[in-house]
Design a protein around this motif. Structure first.
Motif, PDB file in Angstrom:
ATOM      1  N   ARG A 262       0.287  15.021   2.447  1.00  0.00           N
ATOM      2  CA  ARG A 262      -0.995  14.418   2.065  1.00  0.00           C
ATOM      3  C   ARG A 262      -1.270  14.430   0.575  1.00  0.00           C
ATOM      4  O   ARG A 262      -1.724  13.466   0.016  1.00  0.00           O
ATOM      5  N   ASP A 263      -0.960  15.578  -0.138  1.00  0.00           N
ATOM      6  CA  ASP A 263      -1.251  15.486  -1.559  1.00  0.00           C
ATOM      7  C   ASP A 263      -0.025  15.762  -2.424  1.00  0.00           C
ATOM      8  O   ASP A 263      -0.100  16.327  -3.474  1.00  0.00           O
ATOM      9  N   ARG A 264       1.087  15.361  -1.855  1.00  0.00           N
ATOM     10  CA  ARG A 264       2.276  15.365  -2.713  1.00  0.00           C
ATOM     11  C   ARG A 264       2.406  13.968  -3.326  1.00  0.00           C
ATOM     12  O   ARG A 264       1.925  12.993  -2.751  1.00  0.00           O
ATOM     13  N   SER A 265       3.044  13.954  -4.480  1.00  0.00           N
ATOM     14  CA  SER A 265       3.202  12.632  -5.088  1.00  0.00           C
ATOM     15  C   SER A 265       4.299  11.893  -4.315  1.00  0.00           C
ATOM     16  O   SER A 265       5.348  12.456  -4.010  1.00  0.00           O
TER      17      SER A 265
ATOM     18  N   VAL B 288      -4.514   9.594   1.168  1.00  0.00           N
ATOM     19  CA  VAL B 288      -3.139   9.346   1.611  1.00  0.00           C
ATOM     20  C   VAL B 288      -2.945   9.761   3.074  1.00  0.00           C
ATOM     21  O   VAL B 288      -2.311   9.069   3.854  1.00  0.00           O
TER      22      VAL B 288
END
Lengths: 641, 367
Positions: free
Chosen positions: B128-131, B299
């Motif tokens: 969800r909050d990885r690039s 995301v």
């Protein structure tokens, strides 16, 4: 959480969103593509191939079932039922649905306690007709087997009980050689029939009337269009064309005479053919020994069949139609006529008979059956006493060529054309025939042998009965036939097959018939007639002729003493007759194989048949009471050569 | 504007996405209509399916109340629980031929169903909050999350479900921008493994593949389903034989006609026109879900909504492809049309998550 995000992370997030969006768009495009593909496929099935699949769906749903027509029944002249259809239950197996077949059959064998020989026919059919959808496993289930299978039916998809009609021949032994039997349709039969009309039929006429009149007895197939479910269960009938039943046949045969004839022969081998001269109708036709035809209907076991085939007295062999025997002296009336008509003899011309005959330029002696001779013999006496020397001389005077021509008119050497299969044409020899088959010239002695009905001449009992009928009707003949009336069971209208009455023998003078017939009357009614004892108390006048067909040429003294000759070597006994002389109602030929003398063995049987036919069943069986053997009467099937 | 705000407010309070709900109800209605025919006019079956729908709607609305944040937090728990249950199935499961069911106090269910949602949920949550796109390590970890339950399910053996569970997770990785070369590598690996997998496949599984290649090879055996399905579809023609008039289904030529092959019944009775109508209804569901994914502002929401949409589409496509003879008979029901409670509940649970993503959107966006 998001609040703590740094600007770099925000940029990252924006980039990530972009990545996901791109992929999501890609996925969307992919989905659109796949849906189009699906629509294309479904459109192909439902629009382009719709008709094809509609047909397949109809084929799934609809089943056209052929319905076998009930086979026509066969009755005797008086209406006695001779070939019946009886309800039976068969176990049928759909080779397209049963899998594996072997295991299923093994299971059924166990369940219904079937014997191996019961499955023999099925196994044979499976090999030869395995592609056909439905095969009969067992033709006639017992009530118990029906019950046992019904309870277990769910375990056997593709196997079902079929209620059908099975042929049954009551009293079949009396009718075996006449009616024949039906059997399972063979590969051979398939090539000869209209397959469409036999779609539902399992049986076909194999022999006898059943075979000759197959087309009439069979009828036309019917159809039923039904809706079925996936298990093949019929849900409802959509359309129906009922089968047209086969036509019933009323035979010309008198059942009581037929029975009498077979019983009269008893356990002796032989044949009897009785005709009605005025119509050509067969009144009786038997061949002994007979056999039971019922086992043939559903496939006789190979062991039982081998036993029948291998039996020394050959019960399957139809002696009346196929048996070939020298006519012996029974042919003498025909040659007597030939002599009169050709001007070689007058009724009063006398031939001296010293008991033997010799050709002018030969030393060979031709004996008469009466060693001491008959003295001065005219035509009447020659017939009454069956003098061989008279006919030796006559045959020599007439010559073989004219004998052949004359004899052919009476049907010798040609089939009678009876409506039964397998008739033999017999043989009347000629010099050309001898050259062709034996590569030998025709000797004068051959003509002498022909003159007394021995040698190469061979006739069937039917041919002899036919010739007797021709004599009785003074040259007129109607093709012998067994089928009398053919009746459509639906409308109950009977038709009678037409048989032409034709003049086959035309003589220069009608009186010649009288002379020959008078000679035959003398045989039974004359004081020196060979069969005078059997006719002693007859209340009607009849004309007959005895005959003895030689089986082997024996040394003369040995042949005379029949008791010393093994039964197999004894001569065949013949007797032909028609009655009453003035208005012939019946013409009959009786043959008893190895019976010995015609007058002693065959003549009493003829008497019983004539009595029965002319006087009715109530007539006392006097003939039977007559002495069984009268050696001195034993007729001269003379000892030629 | 004000009126719109008010109405949104009302539905928002219940966390319901009206367009999606309407589209879903349309599909459900078609489902009940076909089912009545497919079950040979059994009101009983239709009522039971309606009850399934009711339970499903309840589950959907319940899950819709849960915020995406909570879903993320619960993801590992749900996943771990699901895997535990799969292991339990392996040890004490029941079922014909294959161990798929778990019985808990008279209540039977398939833990593999949970994994259809738990896997994409955890993978989406993990990324969800990885690039994005994910690095190789991240992708591998994601693959591991997918592989564990997929292998456990394949072991039951239930190859179809294993593939579906795997693909639901793989869709997340795909949407996350897994590089094409990696996708290519995975596909190449799949092709390389196929012959080896063939050797480990059960006979009936092999048979299904063979049947697909040549359904006529054994028309009474395994090819029967495919052939009878195609006959039903094709004989429907353009307009169909009419409701309740399908002979293939009513005369029992079609197997599994209330479940896996219900689409054949539908095609037979409603024809190509009906197919277009049904596909349109499905398209509405898919388009609405994809739109939700696009407008989601985080995301996780995008990944989860889009992957669930893809999974839903795959069910539709695989089932229809199977019935129309393009794909092997793998036992995938047609979503919301085929009879069956478990599948309905799982599907509605998924749509509940999608609705949660949509209806909690403003709240998250406002932060």
């Amino acid at each position: 959480m998001k609040a703590r995000r740094k600007p770099a992370a925000m940029a990252n997030l924006r980039h990530s969103v972009l990545v996901v969006n791109r992929r999501a768009l890609f996925a969307g495009a992919g989905m659109v593509l796949l849906i189009l593909l699906l629509l294309l496929r479904l459109g192909y099935l439902q629009i382009i191939k719709a008709d094809h699949y509609a047909t397949l769906s109809q084929n799934n749903r609809l089943k056209v079932i052929a319905v076998a027509p009930p086979r026509g029944l066969i009755f005797s002249r008086e209406g006695e039922l001779l070939a019946d259809n009886r309800p039976s239950f068969a176990l049928v197996l759909d080779t397209g649905k049963v899998r594996p077949i072997d295991a299923t059959v093994a299971e059924l064998r166990e369940l219904l306690q079937l014997r191996d020989e019961q499955l023999e026919t099925f196994r044979g059919e499976l090999r030869s007709r395995g592609r056909v959808n439905e095969l009969t496993l067992i033709s006639r289930l017992t009530e118990r087997q029906v019950a046992v299978f019904s309870v277990n039916a769910h375990r056997f998809p593709g196997v079902r009980i079929d209620a059908r009609l099975s042929r049954f021949y009551p009293d079949s032994r009396y009718w075996a050689h006449l009616i024949g039997y039906i059997g399972r349709i063979s590969e051979q039969d398939l090539t000869e029939i209209d397959a469409a009309n036999y779609r539902a039929s399992t049986h076909i006429g194999k022999t006898g009337i059943e075979r000759t009149y197959e087309r009439i007895l069979h009828g036309s197939v019917g159809y039923r269009q039904v809706e079925v479910n996936a298990q093949g269960r019929e849900l409802r009938v959509l359309e129906e064309t009922p089968p047209r039943p086969g036509h019933d046949i009323y035979l010309t045969v008198d059942a009581s005479l037929q029975r009498l004839a077979l019983d009269a022969l008893g356990d002796r081998r032989g044949a009897i053919v009785a005709l009605e001269p005025a119509t050509g109708a067969v009144l009786a036709l038997v061949s002994t020994p007979s056999y039971d035809t019922n086992p043939f209907v559903d496939g006789i076991s190979s062991a039982a069949y081998a036993a029948l085939r291998g039996a020394p007295d050959r019960p399957l062999y139809n002696r009346a139609l196929q048996g070939l025997y020298p006519p012996g002296s029974t042919i003498k009336p025909v040659f007597a006529l030939a002599g009169l008509d050709g001007g070689y003899r007058t009724p009063t011309t006398r031939t001296p008979c010293p008991g033997w005959y010799q050709l002018p330029d030969s030393s060979r002696i031709y004996h008469d059956w009466e060693h001491s001779g008959h003295g001065q013999v005219d035509l009447k006496r020659a017939l009454a006493e069956s003098c061989d020397v008279y006919f030796y001389a006559l045959a020599r005077d007439i010559g073989i060529t004219r004998l052949v021509t004359f004899a052919r008119q009476f049907g010798f050497g040609v089939p009678t054309g009876i409506d039964l299969p397998g008739e033999s044409s017999g043989l009347f020899p000629s010099p050309e025939w001898k050259r062709k088959t034996h590569d030998q010239p025709w000797y004068p002695g051959d003509t002498l042998n022909v003159g007394i009905g021995q040698g190469y001449t061979l006739v069937t009992p039917l041919q002899l009965a036919f010739a007797t009928a021709v004599l009785a009707r003074r040259g007129h003949a109607i093709t012998p036939h067994v089928a009398g009336q053919i009746e459509d069971p639906l409308v109950r209208v009977a038709v009678e097959p037409h048989f032409e009455d034709r003049l086959v023998v035309r003589l220069r003078a009608e009186e010649h018939w009288d002379e020959a017939i008078a000679g035959m009357e003398e045989v039974v009614h004359g004081t020196r007639g060979t069969a005078r004892r059997t006719a002693a108390d007859a209340t009607y006048r009849y004309a007959g002729k005895s005959g003895t067909a030689q089986v082997f040429t024996l040394a003369q003294d040995l042949a005379q003493r029949t008791d010393k000759v093994a039964a197999q070597l004894q001569d065949h006994a013949w007797f032909i007759a028609f009655a009453p002389v003035q208005d012939p109602q019946i013409a009959v030929a009786v043959l008893v194989e190895h019976g010995g003398g015609g007058s002693s063995v065959a003549a009493p049987i003829v008497r019983r048949l004539l009595d029965h036919h002319l006087l009715g069943a109530s007539a006392p069986p006097d003939a039977e009471a007559a002495p069984a053997t009268l050696p001195e009467d034993a007729d001269g099937g003379a000892m030629a050569e | 504007m004000a009126e719109q705000w008010r109405s949104r407010n009302l539905l928002d309070r219940m966390h319901i996405d009206a367009p999606l709900l309407v589209a879903l109800l349309a599909v459900c209605l078609i489902g009940l209509v076909v089912l009545y025919s497919a079950s040979n006019r059994s009101i009983d079956v239709v009522l039971r399916q309606a009850i399934h729908f009711g339970i499903g709607l309840g589950v959907m609305l319940t899950i819709a109340q849960i915020s995406p944040e909570r879903l993320m937090r619960w993801a590992p728990l749900v996943y771990a629980g699901g895997v535990a249950l799969l292991i339990a199935v392996m040890l004490v499961g029941t079922g014909r031929g294959a161990h798929r069911w778990l019985e808990l106090g008279g209540f039977r269910f398939q833990p593999s169903e949970i994994m259809k949602l738990a896997v994409p949920l955890l993978v989406a949550s993990y990324l969800r909050d990885r690039s994005l796109p994910p690095t190789a390590t991240e992708a591998l970890l994601g693959a591991l999350i997918i592989a564990v339950p997929a292998l456990l399910i394949a072991e039951q053996p239930d190859l179809g479900t294993a593939l579906l569970v795997a693909s639901s997770g793989m869709f997340v990785l795909f949407l996350a921008g897994l590089p094409w070369r990696m996708i290519g590598a995975v596909l190449a690996l799949g092709v390389a493994i196929a012959p080896i997998a063939w050797r480990f496949m059960h006979d009936y599984q092999k048979q299904r593949v063979i049947t697909l290649l040549d359904p006529a090879a054994d028309p009474l055996g395994t090819g029967y389903h495919t052939i009878q399905g195609m006959i039903a579809v094709g004989s429907g023609g353009l307009y169909g034989k009419g409701w309740l008039n399908g002979t293939q289904s009513h005369l029992e030529f079609l197997p599994e006609r209330a479940t896996d092959f219900i689409f054949a019944v539908y095609c037979e009775e409603f024809g190509f026109v009906g197919v277009v109508v049904l596909l349109s209804a499905y398209a509405l569901v898919i388009i609405r879900c994809l739109r939700i994914a696009f407008v989601s502002q985080h995301v996780f929401g995008r990944l989860l909504a889009a992957s669930l949409t893809l999974t839903f589409f795959v069910y539709v496509f695989v089932n229809m492809g199977m019935v129309s003879g393009q794909l092997p008979v793998v036992g995938v029901p047609l979503p919301l049309i085929s009879y069956g409670g478990t599948a309905v509940v799982t599907l509605f649970a998924g749509f509940g998550m999608v609705m949660s993503i949509q209806t909690h959107r403003k709240f998250i966006a406002n932060i």
